[in-house]
Design a protein around this motif. Sequence first.
Motif, PDB file in Angstrom:
ATOM      1  N   LYS A  63     120.773  28.760 -25.670  1.00  0.00           N
ATOM      2  CA  LYS A  63     120.056  28.908 -24.403  1.00  0.00           C
ATOM      3  C   LYS A  63     120.602  30.096 -23.637  1.00  0.00           C
ATOM      4  N   GLY A  64     119.783  30.624 -22.759  1.00  0.00           N
ATOM      5  CA  GLY A  64     120.199  31.724 -21.902  1.00  0.00           C
ATOM      6  C   GLY A  64     119.174  31.927 -20.807  1.00  0.00           C
ATOM      7  N   GLY A  65     119.549  32.712 -19.805  1.00  0.00           N
ATOM      8  CA  GLY A  65     118.607  32.958 -18.726  1.00  0.00           C
ATOM      9  C   GLY A  65     119.251  33.591 -17.523  1.00  0.00           C
ATOM     10  N   PHE A 101     123.612  35.689 -14.756  1.00  0.00           N
ATOM     11  CA  PHE A 101     123.055  35.272 -16.038  1.00  0.00           C
ATOM     12  C   PHE A 101     123.906  34.170 -16.656  1.00  0.00           C
ATOM     13  N   HIS A 102     123.359  33.531 -17.675  1.00  0.00           N
ATOM     14  CA  HIS A 102     124.101  32.529 -18.441  1.00  0.00           C
ATOM     15  C   HIS A 102     123.676  32.568 -19.900  1.00  0.00           C
ATOM     16  N   LEU A 103     124.620  32.210 -20.785  1.00  0.00           N
ATOM     17  CA  LEU A 103     124.397  32.123 -22.230  1.00  0.00           C
ATOM     18  C   LEU A 103     125.172  30.927 -22.756  1.00  0.00           C
ATOM     19  N   GLY A 104     124.588  30.186 -23.687  1.00  0.00           N
ATOM     20  CA  GLY A 104     125.333  29.054 -24.207  1.00  0.00           C
ATOM     21  C   GLY A 104     124.648  28.328 -25.340  1.00  0.00           C
ATOM     22  N   VAL A 105     125.171  27.155 -25.631  1.00  0.00           N
ATOM     23  CA  VAL A 105     124.662  26.289 -26.692  1.00  0.00           C
ATOM     24  C   VAL A 105     124.396  24.905 -26.098  1.00  0.00           C
ATOM     25  N   PHE A 106     123.562  24.129 -26.790  1.00  0.00           N
ATOM     26  CA  PHE A 106     123.286  22.769 -26.335  1.00  0.00           C
ATOM     27  C   PHE A 106     123.027  21.873 -27.532  1.00  0.00           C
ATOM     28  N   LEU A 124     127.141  23.702 -23.252  1.00  0.00           N
ATOM     29  CA  LEU A 124     128.338  24.499 -22.986  1.00  0.00           C
ATOM     30  C   LEU A 124     127.860  25.924 -22.730  1.00  0.00           C
ATOM     31  N   VAL A 125     128.087  26.413 -21.502  1.00  0.00           N
ATOM     32  CA  VAL A 125     127.440  27.646 -21.047  1.00  0.00           C
ATOM     33  C   VAL A 125     128.443  28.566 -20.355  1.00  0.00           C
ATOM     34  N   TYR A 126     128.412  29.849 -20.712  1.00  0.00           N
ATOM     35  CA  TYR A 126     129.144  30.881 -19.968  1.00  0.00           C
ATOM     36  C   TYR A 126     128.216  31.388 -18.875  1.00  0.00           C
ATOM     37  N   THR A 127     128.709  31.398 -17.620  1.00  0.00           N
ATOM     38  CA  THR A 127     127.891  31.800 -16.471  1.00  0.00           C
ATOM     39  C   THR A 127     128.579  32.910 -15.693  1.00  0.00           C
ATOM     40  N   LYS A 128     127.816  33.927 -15.319  1.00  0.00           N
ATOM     41  CA  LYS A 128     128.305  35.016 -14.467  1.00  0.00           C
ATOM     42  C   LYS A 128     127.494  34.988 -13.174  1.00  0.00           C
ATOM     43  N   LEU A 129     128.176  34.805 -12.042  1.00  0.00           N
ATOM     44  CA  LEU A 129     127.530  34.735 -10.726  1.00  0.00           C
ATOM     45  C   LEU A 129     127.863  35.974  -9.914  1.00  0.00           C
ATOM     46  N   ILE A 158     118.497  28.117 -11.475  1.00  0.00           N
ATOM     47  CA  ILE A 158     118.786  28.609 -12.816  1.00  0.00           C
ATOM     48  C   ILE A 158     117.514  28.512 -13.656  1.00  0.00           C
ATOM     49  N   LEU A 159     117.058  29.655 -14.149  1.00  0.00           N
ATOM     50  CA  LEU A 159     115.897  29.707 -15.022  1.00  0.00           C
ATOM     51  C   LEU A 159     116.405  29.941 -16.442  1.00  0.00           C
ATOM     52  N   GLY A 160     116.124  28.983 -17.339  1.00  0.00           N
ATOM     53  CA  GLY A 160     116.661  29.069 -18.677  1.00  0.00           C
ATOM     54  C   GLY A 160     115.605  28.977 -19.761  1.00  0.00           C
ATOM     55  N   LEU A 161     115.871  29.674 -20.847  1.00  0.00           N
ATOM     56  CA  LEU A 161     115.026  29.626 -22.043  1.00  0.00           C
ATOM     57  C   LEU A 161     115.908  29.077 -23.158  1.00  0.00           C
TER      58      LEU A 161
END
Length: 197
Positions: free
Chosen positions: A27-29, A55-60, A74-79, A190-193
Amino acid sequence: MKKAILMICLLAGAVTYAQSGSGIGLKGGLNFGANGDASIRENLGNIGSDSKVGFHLGVFGKMDFGTLYFRPELVYTKLNSEYDYDTGTNKFEMSKLDMPLLVGLNILGPLHIFAGPSLQYILDTELENIELEDVKNDFTVGLNIGAGVNLSDQLGVDLRFERGFSDNEAEFSSNEEFQGRVDTRPSQLILGLSYKF
């Protein structure tokens, strides 16, 4: 005959499980929001933060139980945020690891809603041109609540709101005149794909 019936039942169960939506994925967004207020010397009050895009990037993983599902991530997030003060604009950046533990409800066709706690570990904070001390607590808990649409068996999109529960501040000081604290709790959309294998 009994073996044939047993095989049909096993195959039907496997097909049902495969169509249930369980699996793992990426996932990411984009994140739209800001951190909390900055307090500049007690007598000057608070300065609100301006929202910037992160942005964020991760797995689910997803475990589907018919109408209900459980989805740990589990997501890495940059604010990113900005604070405007009479000395100028200071950019605030924070990176963190999030682990939302979401319980969802499939409500109608591809539509679903979800909510759950988000365990957060702060990796780094930085306030532009100002020395920023470490945050009070590296580990915090927040809340995610939102809704999503499954565009296909593999592809989905969701929109959620995140808010930190507990106070978590970092102190800063550039000189005697400019001292204070930054509230690092996020408040964001948070908008995620997501793509499920």
